[in-house]
Scaffold this active site. Structure first.
Site, PDB file in Angstrom:
ATOM      1  N   TYR A 162      -9.222   4.820 -14.622  1.00 49.01           N
ATOM      2  CA  TYR A 162      -8.881   5.434 -15.905  1.00 49.01           C
ATOM      3  C   TYR A 162      -8.606   4.394 -16.990  1.00 49.01           C
ATOM      4  CZ  TYR A 162      -8.576  10.095 -13.751  1.00 49.01           C
ATOM      5  OH  TYR A 162      -8.850  11.280 -13.112  1.00 49.01           O
TER       6      TYR A 162
ATOM      7  N   ASP B  35       0.886  -1.167   0.000  1.00 48.65           N
ATOM      8  CA  ASP B  35       0.000   0.000   0.000  1.00 48.65           C
ATOM      9  C   ASP B  35       0.920   1.212   0.000  1.00 48.65           C
ATOM     10  OD1 ASP B  35      -1.528   2.194   0.796  1.00 48.65           O
ATOM     11  OD2 ASP B  35      -2.625   1.090   2.328  1.00 48.65           O
TER      12      ASP B  35
ATOM     13  N   SER C  52      -3.013   5.632 -13.624  1.00 45.72           N
ATOM     14  CA  SER C  52      -4.047   5.509 -14.664  1.00 45.72           C
ATOM     15  C   SER C  52      -4.590   4.105 -14.895  1.00 45.72           C
ATOM     16  CB  SER C  52      -3.582   6.083 -16.009  1.00 45.72           C
ATOM     17  OG  SER C  52      -3.605   7.489 -15.981  1.00 45.72           O
ATOM     18  N   THR C  53      -4.146   3.094 -14.145  1.00 42.45           N
ATOM     19  CA  THR C  53      -4.578   1.725 -14.420  1.00 42.45           C
ATOM     20  C   THR C  53      -5.848   1.312 -13.689  1.00 42.45           C
ATOM     21  OG1 THR C  53      -3.160   0.772 -12.695  1.00 42.45           O
ATOM     22  CG2 THR C  53      -2.226   0.966 -14.920  1.00 42.45           C
TER      23      THR C  53
ATOM     24  N   ASN D 141      -6.861  13.264  -9.490  1.00 37.78           N
ATOM     25  CA  ASN D 141      -7.727  13.776 -10.550  1.00 37.78           C
ATOM     26  C   ASN D 141      -7.454  15.266 -10.686  1.00 37.78           C
ATOM     27  OD1 ASN D 141      -9.558  15.301  -8.778  1.00 37.78           O
ATOM     28  ND2 ASN D 141     -10.264  13.284  -8.101  1.00 37.78           N
TER      29      ASN D 141
ATOM     30  N   ASP E  18      -5.780   7.894  -4.738  1.00 39.93           N
ATOM     31  CA  ASP E  18      -6.049   9.291  -4.396  1.00 39.93           C
ATOM     32  C   ASP E  18      -6.803   9.393  -3.067  1.00 39.93           C
ATOM     33  OD1 ASP E  18      -6.129  12.061  -4.702  1.00 39.93           O
ATOM     34  OD2 ASP E  18      -7.754  12.025  -6.175  1.00 39.93           O
TER      35      ASP E  18
ATOM     36  N   GLY F 101      -9.657   5.097  -4.990  1.00 36.95           N
ATOM     37  CA  GLY F 101      -8.380   4.416  -5.197  1.00 36.95           C
ATOM     38  C   GLY F 101      -7.236   5.018  -4.415  1.00 36.95           C
TER      39      GLY F 101
END
Length: 173
Positions: free
Chosen positions: A124, A9, A120-121, A23, A33, A31
């Site tokens: 996104y 983590d 981005s995985t 974002n 963020d 997630g």
């Protein structure tokens, strides 16, 4: 520069900076963020608000830096990765730009260690193999005569991503 991979983590990683897959609003989300904002505490959100009031958020491919609040890291570098739209909308170039911009900010601060999540995985939907390839190539190709970065850690939350990085980096078992 030493490149490592870690199955963990990212909010628990001790580094000069951890990277947040943010974002464009910088106001937290899901997630990575959301986890960084929850664990780091209100100081991170407050600095993000100040950045928003100055520049209106963060564009895709760009990055900003804040305190890490209660996290083990000293700083959080927030970067906005591209949403996958099939690959014909400069997604790979924008993802590469995220990594370079984060490395530039770390260099400007004189940081020695930086930890990246799989940008981005998640929601996104950037394909994991392509994202890992772009990430590792971007870091390996990073050239900055003033770079102070000694260690880059790719932190994977799931075993699948960890194995992808392991294979791409051609590390021994």
């Amino acid at each position: 520069m030493i490149i490592e991979i870690l199955l963990a983590d990212i909010t628990t990683v001790s580094a000069d900076a951890i990277v947040n897959a943010a974002n464009s609003t910088l106001m937290g989300g899901g997630g990575v963020d959301g986890a960084i904002h929850r664990r780091g505490g209100p100081e991170i959100l407050q600095e993000c608000r100040e950045i928003r009031s100055r520049q209106g958020g963060c564009d895709t491919g760009d990055a900003v830096i804040t305190t890490a609040g209660k996290l083990a890291a000293k700083y959080v570098i927030h970067t906005v990765g591209p949403v996958w739209r099939g690959g014909s909308n400069q997604e790979a170039a924008l993802l590469q730009q995220c990594y370079v911009r984060c490395l530039d900010l770390a260099t400007q601060k004189g940081l020695k260690t930086i930890a990246f999540p799989n940008i981005s995985t998640g929601v996104y939907r950037f394909p994991k193999t392509l994202a890992a390839t772009v990430a590792t190539k971007s870091v390996r190709d990073y050239k900055n005569e003033n770079a102070t970065i000694e260690r880059v850690i790719f932190v994977s939350f799931d075993p699948e991503s960890y194995e992808l990085y392991h294979k791409i980096l051609n590390l021994p078992d």
